[in-house]
Scaffold this motif. Structure first.
Motif, PDB file in Angstrom:
ATOM      1  N   GLU A 160       2.295  -0.951  -7.141  1.00  0.00           N
ATOM      2  CA  GLU A 160       2.110  -2.026  -6.165  1.00  0.00           C
ATOM      3  C   GLU A 160       0.630  -2.206  -5.833  1.00  0.00           C
ATOM      4  O   GLU A 160       0.134  -3.322  -5.760  1.00  0.00           O
ATOM      5  CB  GLU A 160       2.905  -1.722  -4.898  1.00  0.00           C
ATOM      6  CG  GLU A 160       2.676  -2.699  -3.780  1.00  0.00           C
ATOM      7  CD  GLU A 160       3.860  -3.609  -3.586  1.00  0.00           C
ATOM      8  OE1 GLU A 160       3.691  -4.580  -2.846  1.00  0.00           O
ATOM      9  OE2 GLU A 160       4.918  -3.365  -4.159  1.00  0.00           O
ATOM     10  N   GLU A 161      -0.080  -1.093  -5.642  1.00  0.00           N
ATOM     11  CA  GLU A 161      -1.517  -1.165  -5.349  1.00  0.00           C
ATOM     12  C   GLU A 161      -2.284  -1.796  -6.507  1.00  0.00           C
ATOM     13  O   GLU A 161      -3.166  -2.626  -6.294  1.00  0.00           O
ATOM     14  CB  GLU A 161      -2.072   0.228  -5.044  1.00  0.00           C
ATOM     15  CG  GLU A 161      -1.730   0.730  -3.666  1.00  0.00           C
ATOM     16  CD  GLU A 161      -2.297   2.116  -3.404  1.00  0.00           C
ATOM     17  OE1 GLU A 161      -3.328   2.479  -4.029  1.00  0.00           O
ATOM     18  OE2 GLU A 161      -1.703   2.831  -2.578  1.00  0.00           O
ATOM     19  N   ARG A 162      -1.959  -1.386  -7.723  1.00  0.00           N
ATOM     20  CA  ARG A 162      -2.626  -1.968  -8.898  1.00  0.00           C
ATOM     21  C   ARG A 162      -2.336  -3.463  -9.005  1.00  0.00           C
ATOM     22  O   ARG A 162      -3.232  -4.249  -9.306  1.00  0.00           O
ATOM     23  CB  ARG A 162      -2.180  -1.259 -10.180  1.00  0.00           C
ATOM     24  CG  ARG A 162      -3.052  -0.073 -10.491  1.00  0.00           C
ATOM     25  CD  ARG A 162      -2.770   0.461 -11.876  1.00  0.00           C
ATOM     26  NE  ARG A 162      -1.969   1.669 -11.663  1.00  0.00           N
ATOM     27  CZ  ARG A 162      -0.947   2.048 -12.392  1.00  0.00           C
ATOM     28  NH1 ARG A 162      -0.576   1.362 -13.419  1.00  0.00           N
ATOM     29  NH2 ARG A 162      -0.296   3.136 -12.097  1.00  0.00           N
ATOM     30  N   ARG A 163      -1.104  -3.848  -8.763  1.00  0.00           N
ATOM     31  CA  ARG A 163      -0.738  -5.261  -8.828  1.00  0.00           C
ATOM     32  C   ARG A 163      -1.484  -6.050  -7.748  1.00  0.00           C
ATOM     33  O   ARG A 163      -2.011  -7.135  -8.000  1.00  0.00           O
ATOM     34  CB  ARG A 163       0.775  -5.444  -8.673  1.00  0.00           C
ATOM     35  CG  ARG A 163       1.247  -6.856  -8.887  1.00  0.00           C
ATOM     36  CD  ARG A 163       2.765  -7.028  -8.921  1.00  0.00           C
ATOM     37  NE  ARG A 163       3.472  -6.360  -7.859  1.00  0.00           N
ATOM     38  CZ  ARG A 163       4.305  -5.321  -8.052  1.00  0.00           C
ATOM     39  NH1 ARG A 163       4.500  -4.845  -9.253  1.00  0.00           N
ATOM     40  NH2 ARG A 163       4.915  -4.757  -7.037  1.00  0.00           N
ATOM     41  N   ASN A 164      -1.568  -5.507  -6.541  1.00  0.00           N
ATOM     42  CA  ASN A 164      -2.285  -6.162  -5.461  1.00  0.00           C
ATOM     43  C   ASN A 164      -3.773  -6.304  -5.767  1.00  0.00           C
ATOM     44  O   ASN A 164      -4.382  -7.338  -5.484  1.00  0.00           O
ATOM     45  CB  ASN A 164      -2.086  -5.431  -4.143  1.00  0.00           C
ATOM     46  CG  ASN A 164      -0.704  -5.633  -3.571  1.00  0.00           C
ATOM     47  OD1 ASN A 164       0.019  -6.576  -3.944  1.00  0.00           O
ATOM     48  ND2 ASN A 164      -0.299  -4.750  -2.676  1.00  0.00           N
ATOM     49  N   LYS A 165      -4.373  -5.259  -6.362  1.00  0.00           N
ATOM     50  CA  LYS A 165      -5.789  -5.330  -6.743  1.00  0.00           C
ATOM     51  C   LYS A 165      -5.998  -6.393  -7.810  1.00  0.00           C
ATOM     52  O   LYS A 165      -6.963  -7.146  -7.773  1.00  0.00           O
ATOM     53  CB  LYS A 165      -6.282  -3.987  -7.241  1.00  0.00           C
ATOM     54  CG  LYS A 165      -6.652  -3.026  -6.153  1.00  0.00           C
ATOM     55  CD  LYS A 165      -7.265  -1.767  -6.727  1.00  0.00           C
ATOM     56  CE  LYS A 165      -7.649  -0.844  -5.600  1.00  0.00           C
ATOM     57  NZ  LYS A 165      -8.226   0.416  -6.103  1.00  0.00           N
ATOM     58  N   ALA A 166      -5.094  -6.433  -8.782  1.00  0.00           N
ATOM     59  CA  ALA A 166      -5.215  -7.434  -9.866  1.00  0.00           C
ATOM     60  C   ALA A 166      -5.066  -8.851  -9.342  1.00  0.00           C
ATOM     61  O   ALA A 166      -5.688  -9.784  -9.856  1.00  0.00           O
ATOM     62  CB  ALA A 166      -4.149  -7.162 -10.941  1.00  0.00           C
ATOM     63  N   GLU A 167      -4.274  -9.016  -8.274  1.00  0.00           N
ATOM     64  CA  GLU A 167      -4.085 -10.342  -7.684  1.00  0.00           C
ATOM     65  C   GLU A 167      -5.123 -10.650  -6.617  1.00  0.00           C
ATOM     66  O   GLU A 167      -5.078 -11.700  -5.995  1.00  0.00           O
ATOM     67  CB  GLU A 167      -2.669 -10.439  -7.096  1.00  0.00           C
ATOM     68  CG  GLU A 167      -1.566 -10.386  -8.134  1.00  0.00           C
ATOM     69  CD  GLU A 167      -0.176 -10.321  -7.520  1.00  0.00           C
ATOM     70  OE1 GLU A 167      -0.058 -10.300  -6.266  1.00  0.00           O
ATOM     71  OE2 GLU A 167       0.792 -10.272  -8.273  1.00  0.00           O
ATOM     72  N   GLY A 168      -6.008  -9.681  -6.364  1.00  0.00           N
ATOM     73  CA  GLY A 168      -7.069  -9.895  -5.382  1.00  0.00           C
ATOM     74  C   GLY A 168      -6.650  -9.671  -3.942  1.00  0.00           C
ATOM     75  O   GLY A 168      -7.337 -10.038  -3.022  1.00  0.00           O
ATOM     76  N   LYS A 169      -5.498  -9.001  -3.755  1.00  0.00           N
ATOM     77  CA  LYS A 169      -5.041  -8.668  -2.401  1.00  0.00           C
ATOM     78  C   LYS A 169      -5.534  -7.281  -2.039  1.00  0.00           C
ATOM     79  O   LYS A 169      -5.790  -6.451  -2.874  1.00  0.00           O
ATOM     80  CB  LYS A 169      -3.517  -8.676  -2.340  1.00  0.00           C
ATOM     81  CG  LYS A 169      -2.893 -10.002  -2.651  1.00  0.00           C
ATOM     82  CD  LYS A 169      -1.382  -9.895  -2.632  1.00  0.00           C
ATOM     83  CE  LYS A 169      -0.711 -11.158  -3.105  1.00  0.00           C
ATOM     84  NZ  LYS A 169       0.732 -11.009  -3.187  1.00  0.00           N
ATOM     85  N   SER A 170      -5.635  -7.029  -0.739  1.00  0.00           N
ATOM     86  CA  SER A 170      -6.057  -5.689  -0.291  1.00  0.00           C
ATOM     87  C   SER A 170      -4.883  -4.904   0.127  1.00  0.00           C
ATOM     88  O   SER A 170      -3.985  -5.293   0.720  1.00  0.00           O
ATOM     89  CB  SER A 170      -7.010  -5.777   0.888  1.00  0.00           C
ATOM     90  OG  SER A 170      -8.121  -6.554   0.556  1.00  0.00           O
TER      91      SER A 170
END
Length: 170
Positions: A160-170
């Motif tokens: 989830e963290e990796r996906r959020n980083k890839a989408e530019g979310k914190s």
């Protein structure tokens, strides 16, 4: 408002269920089985009453007795930590609290044995031909399932963290 209504402590009943079933099955094993005499159930499973004075896989079982209180202290410490962790988790969360309460129930079951009897009662024996896995009990099974669930939770969080980083979310 009750702490059980607002936190993941609402799952306390699962730890109590694991503890109750563990103690019940160990007492049935004590009553029905003879020590170290296997009762074959399946080609890969038998019930064999054994006493473990050590930790998992009989670690430190042959020591002079100090390990009883050492493992008792660890179980008490882990149980307190798990209860405090559950208090910090929101009521809506399910997966991690279930994992923690399974571990808690199992830890309390083995703690009871260690304090009352001086050893943990094991009776489930899994094997393949002459290769035997160390005997275990319901508490050990609950701890294992809870630990696997925690590992899965960590992996899901990392994804989830990796996906959020890839989408530019914190």
């Amino acid at each position: 408002m009750s702490i059980f209504k607002t936190t993941a402590l609402r799952w306390w009943w699962l730890a109590a269920l694991v503890l109750g079933l563990d103690l019940l099955t160990k007492q049935v094993a004590e009553y029905v089985l003879e020590y170290a005499q296997p009762v074959y159930v399946l080609p890969v499973l038998d019930f064999t009453l054994l006493y473990n004075k050590g930790a998992a896989f009989s670690f430190l079982a042959n020591e002079s007795g100090w390990q009883r209180w050492f493992f008792t202290a660890i179980a008490v410490g882990v149980s307190v930590m798990l209860i405090n962790w559950l208090r910090t988790l929101p009521r809506e969360q399910q997966w991690l609290p279930i994992a923690l309460t399974l571990i808690l129930g199992g830890a309390l079951g083995n703690l009871f044995d260690r304090v009352v009897f001086g050893h943990v009662i094991d009776f489930i024996s899994v094997h393949w031909n002459d290769a035997y896995f160390p005997a275990f009990n319901l508490a050990d099974s609950a701890i294992t399932v809870g630990a696997v669930m925690m590992a899965i939770d960590v992996i899901r969080e990392m994804k989830e963290e990796r996906r959020n980083k890839a989408e530019g979310k914190s």
